[in-house]
Design a protein around this motif. Structure first.
Motif, PDB file in Angstrom:
ATOM      1  N   ILE A  50       0.829  -1.208   0.000  1.00 13.56           N
ATOM      2  CA  ILE A  50       0.000   0.000   0.000  1.00 13.56           C
ATOM      3  C   ILE A  50       0.863   1.257   0.000  1.00 13.56           C
ATOM      4  O   ILE A  50       0.578   2.225  -0.713  1.00 13.56           O
ATOM      5  N   ILE A  51       1.950   1.272   0.757  1.00 11.69           N
ATOM      6  CA  ILE A  51       2.777   2.478   0.858  1.00 11.69           C
ATOM      7  C   ILE A  51       3.429   2.847  -0.468  1.00 11.69           C
ATOM      8  O   ILE A  51       3.825   4.000  -0.683  1.00 11.69           O
ATOM      9  N   ASP A  52       3.549   1.901  -1.401  1.00 10.91           N
ATOM     10  CA  ASP A  52       4.188   2.190  -2.687  1.00 10.91           C
ATOM     11  C   ASP A  52       3.472   3.307  -3.437  1.00 10.91           C
ATOM     12  O   ASP A  52       4.112   4.031  -4.213  1.00 10.91           O
ATOM     13  N   PHE A  53       2.175   3.461  -3.231  1.00 12.09           N
ATOM     14  CA  PHE A  53       1.427   4.483  -3.956  1.00 12.09           C
ATOM     15  C   PHE A  53       1.804   5.882  -3.466  1.00 12.09           C
ATOM     16  O   PHE A  53       2.016   6.791  -4.265  1.00 12.09           O
ATOM     17  N   THR A  54       1.914   6.068  -2.158  1.00 12.66           N
ATOM     18  CA  THR A  54       2.329   7.370  -1.634  1.00 12.66           C
ATOM     19  C   THR A  54       3.777   7.670  -1.997  1.00 12.66           C
ATOM     20  O   THR A  54       4.114   8.788  -2.409  1.00 12.66           O
ATOM     21  N   LEU A  55       4.646   6.673  -1.864  1.00  9.99           N
ATOM     22  CA  LEU A  55       6.053   6.879  -2.226  1.00  9.99           C
ATOM     23  C   LEU A  55       6.204   7.189  -3.712  1.00  9.99           C
ATOM     24  O   LEU A  55       6.989   8.067  -4.099  1.00  9.99           O
ATOM     25  N   SER A  56       5.454   6.496  -4.556  1.00  8.16           N
ATOM     26  CA  SER A  56       5.517   6.747  -6.002  1.00  8.16           C
ATOM     27  C   SER A  56       5.006   8.137  -6.337  1.00  8.16           C
ATOM     28  O   SER A  56       5.547   8.815  -7.222  1.00  8.16           O
ATOM     29  N   ASN A  57       3.970   8.588  -5.639  1.00  4.81           N
ATOM     30  CA  ASN A  57       3.479   9.952  -5.843  1.00  4.81           C
ATOM     31  C   ASN A  57       4.571  10.964  -5.534  1.00  4.81           C
ATOM     32  O   ASN A  57       4.731  11.968  -6.251  1.00  4.81           O
ATOM     33  N   CYS A  58       5.327  10.718  -4.479  1.00  7.35           N
ATOM     34  CA  CYS A  58       6.422  11.635  -4.136  1.00  7.35           C
ATOM     35  C   CYS A  58       7.462  11.667  -5.251  1.00  7.35           C
ATOM     36  O   CYS A  58       7.850  12.746  -5.727  1.00  7.35           O
ATOM     37  N   VAL A  59       7.928  10.498  -5.662  1.00  7.28           N
ATOM     38  CA  VAL A  59       8.976  10.423  -6.685  1.00  7.28           C
ATOM     39  C   VAL A  59       8.486  11.023  -7.997  1.00  7.28           C
ATOM     40  O   VAL A  59       9.181  11.828  -8.641  1.00  7.28           O
ATOM     41  N   ASN A  60       7.289  10.665  -8.417  1.00  4.82           N
ATOM     42  CA  ASN A  60       6.757  11.176  -9.680  1.00  4.82           C
ATOM     43  C   ASN A  60       6.475  12.673  -9.625  1.00  4.82           C
ATOM     44  O   ASN A  60       6.450  13.343 -10.656  1.00  4.82           O
ATOM     45  N   SER A  61       6.269  13.213  -8.421  1.00  2.10           N
ATOM     46  CA  SER A  61       6.043  14.649  -8.257  1.00  2.10           C
ATOM     47  C   SER A  61       7.343  15.430  -8.152  1.00  2.10           C
ATOM     48  O   SER A  61       7.314  16.662  -8.103  1.00  2.10           O
ATOM     49  N   GLY A  62       8.466  14.711  -8.087  1.00  4.40           N
ATOM     50  CA  GLY A  62       9.752  15.396  -7.985  1.00  4.40           C
ATOM     51  C   GLY A  62      10.195  15.655  -6.563  1.00  4.40           C
ATOM     52  O   GLY A  62      11.126  16.426  -6.323  1.00  4.40           O
ATOM     53  N   ILE A  63       9.556  15.003  -5.585  1.00  6.80           N
ATOM     54  CA  ILE A  63       9.943  15.154  -4.186  1.00  6.80           C
ATOM     55  C   ILE A  63      10.914  14.034  -3.846  1.00  6.80           C
ATOM     56  O   ILE A  63      10.549  12.862  -3.876  1.00  6.80           O
ATOM     57  N   ARG A  64      12.147  14.387  -3.528  1.00  9.61           N
ATOM     58  CA  ARG A  64      13.203  13.396  -3.310  1.00  9.61           C
ATOM     59  C   ARG A  64      13.775  13.461  -1.901  1.00  9.61           C
ATOM     60  O   ARG A  64      14.837  12.898  -1.650  1.00  9.61           O
ATOM     61  N   GLN A  65      13.104  14.147  -0.990  1.00  7.36           N
ATOM     62  CA  GLN A  65      13.475  14.130   0.418  1.00  7.36           C
ATOM     63  C   GLN A  65      12.250  13.650   1.188  1.00  7.36           C
ATOM     64  O   GLN A  65      11.245  14.358   1.296  1.00  7.36           O
ATOM     65  N   ILE A  66      12.338  12.418   1.709  1.00  4.01           N
ATOM     66  CA  ILE A  66      11.171  11.743   2.259  1.00  4.01           C
ATOM     67  C   ILE A  66      11.539  11.099   3.581  1.00  4.01           C
ATOM     68  O   ILE A  66      12.562  10.414   3.699  1.00  4.01           O
ATOM     69  N   GLY A  67      10.705  11.302   4.586  1.00  2.00           N
ATOM     70  CA  GLY A  67      10.836  10.602   5.853  1.00  2.00           C
ATOM     71  C   GLY A  67       9.635   9.701   6.058  1.00  2.00           C
ATOM     72  O   GLY A  67       8.499  10.110   5.806  1.00  2.00           O
ATOM     73  N   VAL A  68       9.867   8.468   6.487  1.00  2.00           N
ATOM     74  CA  VAL A  68       8.784   7.511   6.741  1.00  2.00           C
ATOM     75  C   VAL A  68       8.756   7.239   8.240  1.00  2.00           C
ATOM     76  O   VAL A  68       9.702   6.669   8.805  1.00  2.00           O
ATOM     77  N   LEU A  69       7.670   7.647   8.901  1.00  2.00           N
ATOM     78  CA  LEU A  69       7.538   7.527  10.345  1.00  2.00           C
ATOM     79  C   LEU A  69       6.821   6.219  10.668  1.00  2.00           C
ATOM     80  O   LEU A  69       5.670   6.014  10.264  1.00  2.00           O
ATOM     81  N   THR A  70       7.520   5.327  11.369  1.00  2.00           N
ATOM     82  CA  THR A  70       6.992   3.993  11.615  1.00  2.00           C
ATOM     83  C   THR A  70       6.861   3.734  13.107  1.00  2.00           C
ATOM     84  O   THR A  70       7.512   4.382  13.932  1.00  2.00           O
ATOM     85  N   GLN A  71       6.032   2.740  13.444  1.00  2.00           N
ATOM     86  CA  GLN A  71       5.888   2.358  14.835  1.00  2.00           C
ATOM     87  C   GLN A  71       5.395   0.923  14.967  1.00  2.00           C
ATOM     88  O   GLN A  71       6.132   0.053  15.416  1.00  2.00           O
ATOM     89  N   TYR A  72       4.174   0.627  14.557  1.00  2.00           N
ATOM     90  CA  TYR A  72       3.544  -0.670  14.818  1.00  2.00           C
ATOM     91  C   TYR A  72       4.064  -1.743  13.876  1.00  2.00           C
ATOM     92  O   TYR A  72       3.968  -1.612  12.663  1.00  2.00           O
ATOM     93  N   LYS A  73       4.624  -2.832  14.414  1.00  2.00           N
ATOM     94  CA  LYS A  73       5.052  -4.006  13.657  1.00  2.00           C
ATOM     95  C   LYS A  73       5.644  -3.624  12.298  1.00  2.00           C
ATOM     96  O   LYS A  73       5.144  -3.996  11.242  1.00  2.00           O
ATOM     97  N   ALA A  74       6.737  -2.866  12.355  1.00  2.00           N
ATOM     98  CA  ALA A  74       7.268  -2.200  11.164  1.00  2.00           C
ATOM     99  C   ALA A  74       8.297  -3.009  10.394  1.00  2.00           C
ATOM    100  O   ALA A  74       8.744  -2.565   9.335  1.00  2.00           O
ATOM    101  N   HIS A  75       8.688  -4.186  10.880  1.00  2.00           N
ATOM    102  CA  HIS A  75       9.802  -4.889  10.236  1.00  2.00           C
ATOM    103  C   HIS A  75       9.537  -5.171   8.761  1.00  2.00           C
ATOM    104  O   HIS A  75      10.400  -4.932   7.898  1.00  2.00           O
ATOM    105  N   SER A  76       8.358  -5.678   8.437  1.00  2.00           N
ATOM    106  CA  SER A  76       8.030  -5.973   7.041  1.00  2.00           C
ATOM    107  C   SER A  76       8.084  -4.713   6.189  1.00  2.00           C
ATOM    108  O   SER A  76       8.597  -4.719   5.070  1.00  2.00           O
TER     109      SER A  76
END
Length: 423
Positions: A50-76
């Motif tokens: 699911i997260i690939d869609f938000t990340l792809s929107n960033c890359v395709n929009s030209g946003i190349r500085q991204i932080g991903v805030l994780t917490q719950y069962k994040a290993h996968s």
């Protein structure tokens, strides 16, 4: 209303922006699909997360500085990002930073969406972006954030909120707003019991997509004020946004629709089993609302190197085939029948089995003479020979999870197959 801007103007805005993706949610409404993974890591569309869609929107929009805030069962989720999103070049100032709850400023985990960002204020300040884009990591859509940034600048807003028209019965699950003719937000209510409808359409309401653009210094000031408020739940939708609207802080809406046709763009919060099932199954239709074959706006992901899908046996009583379906790499349909279904990678379907209207995730093996319909079969399940799922819901409820609309969720644990690893 949102207007398109010259590409070079938009690219300057995206270069000055930091995207923060909130990806720590439990996704409890997805039930057993999030038992061993965070909601943004749930597989979707045959080969994506699911997260690939938000990340792809960033890359395709030209946003190349991204932080991903994780917490719950994040290993996968962390493993997926490390494998599939490591192509950014640090020497060009590009990055995807993984920001798990680290108790950097507080002796606690992330207490809410706003607190998650607040606890990373020192990192934000060190990067010194002009704009912060707050994004949810658990929605399915394609969006150019550069155009929204241009509208944010044009409106001279402190906050711009992406919004979409939703059926009134669904609106109570979102933040609901009213706007004036200039798209300035006049009222904002998080998950109201009685959503306020659109002025000329009592069947729809204007709801937040969970996409916020902030001027950086304004955001930092609001986060500090919110952190000092003991009565706050430290959430953007419940606390910061309503406060800023009530204080007349120049909060504007960005309607996510086509300016010429006025058609609302595709956006889905796949937060329930039924919404998740429907969004996936729609992909196998002739003209799905979400076009995964759009070369101008590709969805990026980690791709394991796999052989092509294979269909074997062509006897009258044992023919391997799939119709009205999507079949991913590494699948082997060995004398089984697949109709109107979505198969993720490395699915094996043995002889005489029939799969209808179902979502079969990675590494699933389905034995001989099985009948499965209206089901979601989770990763790594091994379905024994002669197994029947989806034909007797009362019987299914004794061993599996059955949704309100009769979709059956099957996990390895429900089959007595203990797969105790993050997936």
């Amino acid at each position: 209303m949102p207007v398109e801007q010259p590409d070079r103007f938009v690219s300057r805005l995206t270069q000055k922006s930091l995207a923060l993706i909130l990806a720590g949610g439990r996704g409890s409404r997805l039930s057993f699909l999030t038992e061993w993974r965070a909601k943004p890591a749930v597989p979707f569309g045959g080969k994506f997360r699911i997260i690939d869609f938000t990340l792809s929107n960033c890359v395709n929009s030209g946003i190349r500085q991204i932080g991903v805030l994780t917490q719950y069962k994040a290993h996968s989720l962390l493993r997926h990002i490390q494998k599939g999103w490591s192509f950014f070049r640090g020497e060009f100032g590009e990055f995807i930073e993984l920001l798990p709850a680290q108790q950097r400023l507080e002796c606690s985990w992330y207490a809410g969406t706003a607190d998650a960002v607040y606890q990373n204020i020192d990192i934000i300040r060190s990067l010194n972006p002009k704009y912060i884009i707050i994004l949810a990591g658990d929605h399915i859509y394609k969006m150019d954030y550069g155009l929204m940034l241009a509208d944010h600048l044009k409106s001279k807003a402190n906050i711009t909120i992406g919004c979409i028209e939703a059926p009134i019965e669904d609106a109570k699950s979102f933040g609901v707003m009213t706007i004036d003719e200039s798209t300035r937000i006049l009222e904002f209510s998080e998950k109201p019991e009685h959503p306020k409808p659109l002025p000329n359409d009592d069947q729809h309401a204007l709801v937040s997509m969970g996409i916020y653009i902030f001027n950086t210094e304004f955001l930092i000031d609001q986060l500090i004020q919110d952190a000092d408020n003991p009565s706050s739940s430290h959430d953007f939708g419940k606390d910061i946004i309503p406060h800023c609207v009530n204080q007349n802080c120049n909060v504007y809406a960005y309607p996510f629709k086509d300016n010429e046709s006025n058609k609302v763009h595709f956006w889905r919060d796949v937060g329930t089993i039924d919404s998740y099932y429907e969004a996936n199954i729609d992909l196998v239709s002739i003209t799905p609302e979400l076009n995964l074959y759009d070369e101008k706006w590709p969805i990026w992901t980690y791709q394991e190197q796999l052989p092509p899908a294979k269909f074997v046996f062509n006897d009258n009583d044992c023919r391997g085939y799939a119709v009205d379906s999507m079949v991913s790499g590494g699948c082997i349909i060995s004398g089984g029948n697949v109709r109107h279904s979505l198969l993720f990678s490395k699915v094996i379907i043995e002889q005489f089995s029939k799969i209808d209207n179902s979502i079969i995730m990675q590494n699933v093996t389905i034995g001989r003479n099985c009948k499965i319909k209206n089901a979601i079969v989770d990763k790594s399940c091994i379905i024994p020979d002669n197994f029947v799922i989806g034909y007797d819901l009362e019987e299914d409820k004794k061993r599996f999870y059955v949704s309100e609309k009769g979709r059956v969720v099957v996990t390895p644990e429900m089959l007595g197959q203990r797969v105790h690893h993050a997936r």
